[in-house]
Design a protein around this motif. Sequence first.
Motif, PDB file in Angstrom:
ATOM      1  N   THR A   1       1.149  -1.510  -0.051  1.00 49.50           N
ATOM      2  CA  THR A   1       0.172   0.217  -0.070  1.00 49.50           C
ATOM      3  C   THR A   1       1.198   0.988   0.064  1.00 49.50           C
ATOM      4  OG1 THR A   1      -0.272  -0.020   2.776  1.00 49.50           O
ATOM      5  CG2 THR A   1      -1.680  -1.329   1.516  1.00 49.50           C
ATOM      6  N   LEU A   2       0.296   2.671  -0.442  1.00 47.79           N
ATOM      7  CA  LEU A   2       0.934   3.925   0.051  1.00 47.79           C
ATOM      8  C   LEU A   2       1.800   3.699   1.343  1.00 47.79           C
ATOM      9  CD1 LEU A   2       1.891   6.000  -1.521  1.00 47.79           C
ATOM     10  CD2 LEU A   2      -0.329   7.474  -0.915  1.00 47.79           C
ATOM     11  N   GLU A   3       0.934   3.807   2.035  1.00 42.89           N
ATOM     12  CA  GLU A   3       1.555   3.859   3.696  1.00 42.89           C
ATOM     13  C   GLU A   3       2.487   2.608   3.606  1.00 42.89           C
ATOM     14  OE1 GLU A   3       2.392   5.756   6.764  1.00 42.89           O
ATOM     15  OE2 GLU A   3       0.851   6.330   5.503  1.00 42.89           O
ATOM     16  N   GLU A   4       2.323   1.574   3.265  1.00 44.41           N
ATOM     17  CA  GLU A   4       3.646   0.308   3.604  1.00 44.41           C
ATOM     18  C   GLU A   4       5.092   0.854   2.830  1.00 44.41           C
ATOM     19  OE1 GLU A   4       1.031  -3.424   4.260  1.00 44.41           O
ATOM     20  OE2 GLU A   4       1.524  -3.211   2.230  1.00 44.41           O
ATOM     21  N   CYS A   5       4.438   1.402   1.642  1.00 44.45           N
ATOM     22  CA  CYS A   5       5.988   2.416   0.559  1.00 44.45           C
ATOM     23  C   CYS A   5       6.203   3.243   1.427  1.00 44.45           C
ATOM     24  CB  CYS A   5       5.332   2.479  -0.652  1.00 44.45           C
ATOM     25  SG  CYS A   5       4.572   1.443  -1.875  1.00 44.45           S
ATOM     26  N   ARG A   6       5.679   4.424   1.917  1.00 38.21           N
ATOM     27  CA  ARG A   6       5.965   4.881   2.910  1.00 38.21           C
ATOM     28  C   ARG A   6       7.091   4.996   3.658  1.00 38.21           C
ATOM     29  NH1 ARG A   6       0.597   9.104   2.446  1.00 38.21           N
ATOM     30  NH2 ARG A   6       0.916   9.871   0.511  1.00 38.21           N
ATOM     31  N   LYS A   7       6.476   4.083   4.613  1.00 46.12           N
ATOM     32  CA  LYS A   7       7.153   3.575   5.672  1.00 46.12           C
ATOM     33  C   LYS A   7       8.557   2.538   5.628  1.00 46.12           C
ATOM     34  CE  LYS A   7       3.689   2.875   9.030  1.00 46.12           C
ATOM     35  NZ  LYS A   7       3.534   3.494  10.121  1.00 46.12           N
ATOM     36  N   LEU A   8       8.293   1.948   4.303  1.00 46.22           N
ATOM     37  CA  LEU A   8       9.479   1.127   3.981  1.00 46.22           C
ATOM     38  C   LEU A   8      10.528   1.782   2.967  1.00 46.22           C
ATOM     39  CD1 LEU A   8      11.069  -1.691   3.142  1.00 46.22           C
ATOM     40  CD2 LEU A   8      10.152  -1.711   0.803  1.00 46.22           C
ATOM     41  N   ASN A   9      10.754   3.278   2.555  1.00 49.36           N
ATOM     42  CA  ASN A   9      10.950   4.014   2.088  1.00 49.36           C
ATOM     43  C   ASN A   9      11.537   4.866   3.330  1.00 49.36           C
ATOM     44  OD1 ASN A   9      12.811   5.935  -0.129  1.00 49.36           O
ATOM     45  ND2 ASN A   9      11.375   7.189   0.917  1.00 49.36           N
ATOM     46  N   GLU A  10      11.216   5.096   4.247  1.00 51.86           N
ATOM     47  CA  GLU A  10      11.441   5.707   5.474  1.00 51.86           C
ATOM     48  C   GLU A  10      12.787   4.764   6.551  1.00 51.86           C
ATOM     49  OE1 GLU A  10       8.736   7.040   8.368  1.00 51.86           O
ATOM     50  OE2 GLU A  10       7.393   8.156   6.846  1.00 51.86           O
ATOM     51  N   ALA A  11      12.499   3.328   5.904  1.00 50.42           N
ATOM     52  CA  ALA A  11      13.117   2.675   7.016  1.00 50.42           C
ATOM     53  C   ALA A  11      14.743   2.915   6.471  1.00 50.42           C
ATOM     54  CB  ALA A  11      12.464   1.205   7.471  1.00 50.42           C
ATOM     55  N   ILE A  12      14.778   2.761   5.365  1.00 52.64           N
ATOM     56  CA  ILE A  12      15.520   2.036   3.746  1.00 52.64           C
ATOM     57  C   ILE A  12      16.396   3.745   4.240  1.00 52.64           C
ATOM     58  CG2 ILE A  12      16.112   1.826   1.845  1.00 52.64           C
ATOM     59  CD1 ILE A  12      14.499   0.589   1.167  1.00 52.64           C
ATOM     60  N   GLN A  13      16.297   5.093   4.404  1.00 52.59           N
ATOM     61  CA  GLN A  13      16.805   5.837   4.124  1.00 52.59           C
ATOM     62  C   GLN A  13      17.272   6.124   5.645  1.00 52.59           C
ATOM     63  OE1 GLN A  13      17.173   7.733   1.784  1.00 52.59           O
ATOM     64  NE2 GLN A  13      15.280   6.454   0.517  1.00 52.59           N
ATOM     65  N   SER A  14      17.046   5.670   6.851  1.00 58.65           N
ATOM     66  CA  SER A  14      17.391   5.874   8.127  1.00 58.65           C
ATOM     67  C   SER A  14      18.440   5.120   8.573  1.00 58.65           C
ATOM     68  CB  SER A  14      16.276   5.481   9.284  1.00 58.65           C
ATOM     69  OG  SER A  14      16.259   4.343   9.078  1.00 58.65           O
ATOM     70  N   TRP A  15      18.329   3.550   7.784  1.00 56.15           N
ATOM     71  CA  TRP A  15      19.155   2.672   7.904  1.00 56.15           C
ATOM     72  C   TRP A  15      19.627   2.349   8.924  1.00 56.15           C
ATOM     73  CZ3 TRP A  15      19.242   0.835   2.490  1.00 56.15           C
ATOM     74  CH2 TRP A  15      20.539  -0.858   2.578  1.00 56.15           C
ATOM     75  N   ASP A  16      18.497   2.343   9.551  1.00 59.05           N
ATOM     76  CA  ASP A  16      18.718   1.106  11.258  1.00 59.05           C
ATOM     77  C   ASP A  16      17.935   0.612  11.699  1.00 59.05           C
ATOM     78  OD1 ASP A  16      18.948   1.820  13.915  1.00 59.05           O
ATOM     79  OD2 ASP A  16      18.285   3.839  14.419  1.00 59.05           O
ATOM     80  N   GLU A  17      19.097  -0.432  11.916  1.00 57.97           N
ATOM     81  CA  GLU A  17      17.718  -1.473  12.501  1.00 57.97           C
ATOM     82  C   GLU A  17      16.419  -1.540  12.988  1.00 57.97           C
ATOM     83  OE1 GLU A  17      20.460  -5.023  12.738  1.00 57.97           O
ATOM     84  OE2 GLU A  17      21.616  -4.502  11.854  1.00 57.97           O
ATOM     85  N   CYS A  18      16.596  -0.165  14.145  1.00 55.84           N
ATOM     86  CA  CYS A  18      15.368  -0.515  15.045  1.00 55.84           C
ATOM     87  C   CYS A  18      14.323   0.146  14.069  1.00 55.84           C
ATOM     88  CB  CYS A  18      16.309   1.034  15.931  1.00 55.84           C
ATOM     89  SG  CYS A  18      17.564   0.393  17.003  1.00 55.84           S
TER      90      CYS A  18
END
Length: 541
Positions: free
Chosen positions: A304-321
């Motif tokens: 979903t769009l929300e999931e796309c945004r969350k995934l991109n946020e995680a990848i940009q942070s590159w933080d396992e947390c």
Amino acid sequence: MASGSAAAPKTAPVFHPTVWGDFFINYHPQPLQRPEEWMRERSKQLKEEASGLFDACEDVVEKMNLVDALQRLGIDHHFEDKIITTLSRIQSAELNSPSLHEVALRFRLLRQQGFWVSPDEFNKFRCEDGGFITDITNDPKGLLSLYNAASLVVHNEGSLEEAILFARRHLELMRSSLKSPLAEQVARALQIPLPRTLKRVEALSYIPEYIQEKTYNPSILEFAKLDFNFLQHLHQEELSAITQWWNDLSRDIGLDYVRDRVVECYFWSYTVYYEEEYTRARMILARLFMLASLLDDTYDVHATLEECRKLNEAIQSWDECAVSDLPEYLKKFFLKVISNFREFENQLEPHEKFGNAYNKKAFQMLSGYYLQEAEWFHGNYIPSFKDQVNVSVLSAGAQALSVGLLVGMGDLATKEALEWAIGSTDAVWACGEVARFMDDMSAFKNGRNQKDVASSVECYIKEYSVTSEVALAKLSYLVEDAWKTINQARFEHRALLPVVERVTNLAKSMALLFLDKRDAYTYSKDFKETMDSHFVNPIPL
């Protein structure tokens, strides 16, 4: 669709399953036709014999024929220094030849290596009115050489564009009357000109043809066969390892909606560099191809769009947390991305590790491009053609993969080379154009995924109110224009020529995989026979 932390429901497969299954995991390569030690020793002897031919050649034409044969047989990587020295001498030497084939061969060999040659070299084959003399219309070998040479055209070279059209028209008229092997060579060139053909692909065709050439040398042919089979054995071992890696990864992440194409990803990496010394680089790039493919499919066909945004946020942070913010089905995937990049860095020597920071950055940028396309799709927004191209050329992956292909290449992965690649200028951008426009033309022909953003074809049709035929013609023109930029990079980046060549190989792979508006990656069933010839079937000795 999943949302929040709920697990993604099972969905009907969007893509056909792998055509390989566990073939390479369970595959035990056939024993080499001769013992490995014998093959190595015999190859060493034959290499020395071939090396001696450079000094034995008495004139420019003999030297050109030798370089051409070594390149088309796929063994030129064993003689790089000698070839560069020889071509440098060929550039300095006079060639007062009345032969169109010889003049065109010199032009092609030199331009391929980054030596500038003027299109005026072909003026001797023109009339006073600028047209080509009629004599050469009865010279199929010369016309083929002219066609291949002129395919190295750069911007603002109208005379070479004219030469391409002239040679192509006459080759098409005479092709039914040609004899082997010239008939097959013309047929191949009319599909993909020789300068855009991957060396390993040409070698498979040229090895059985070479024996019919006037310049045939049995030692060179034997060396080419031994080298191909020896490297194929190495590639089979790598395929076993990469397939096992994918088996473990796919079992862990359980993303059943993605394209299961690890062998095809390895093939893509192999088209960039097949040589023995690039095992590390090839394996890193194959894994990067697969990770990018997983990311693409997640944004394109499932999230979903929300999931796309969350995934991109995680990848940009590159933080396992950041995993805690992701839906359940993406948590393991995100962690596997990070762990794979960590493994890439662990394979590098201390002085090489800085390159992986560029690799990570390029992957983060790729995620951002995918998100932009998802935003457009979910917002039912059709961008302008220019805006669509500015994003989709980058989402085609040439930037990320041009950086990734450098990471394992040792001393070639300089800061200058990595900055050039991640900057996505000239050849890297043009490679992205070749990939994007050929992919979009294929998708328009075959039908796109339900969640794909409007393609460059569709955006062009809408913005300019034209037919699909006009839009496809425009994109074909843009592909040709991109090749001019790629050709130009050989002269503008002589210091980076080995890197430019690998990026060029990436573009060449696009020309092969998307030939005739097919998509041999997504719909790989019809491409299996081709991959069998590269990875399964040895050349008879």
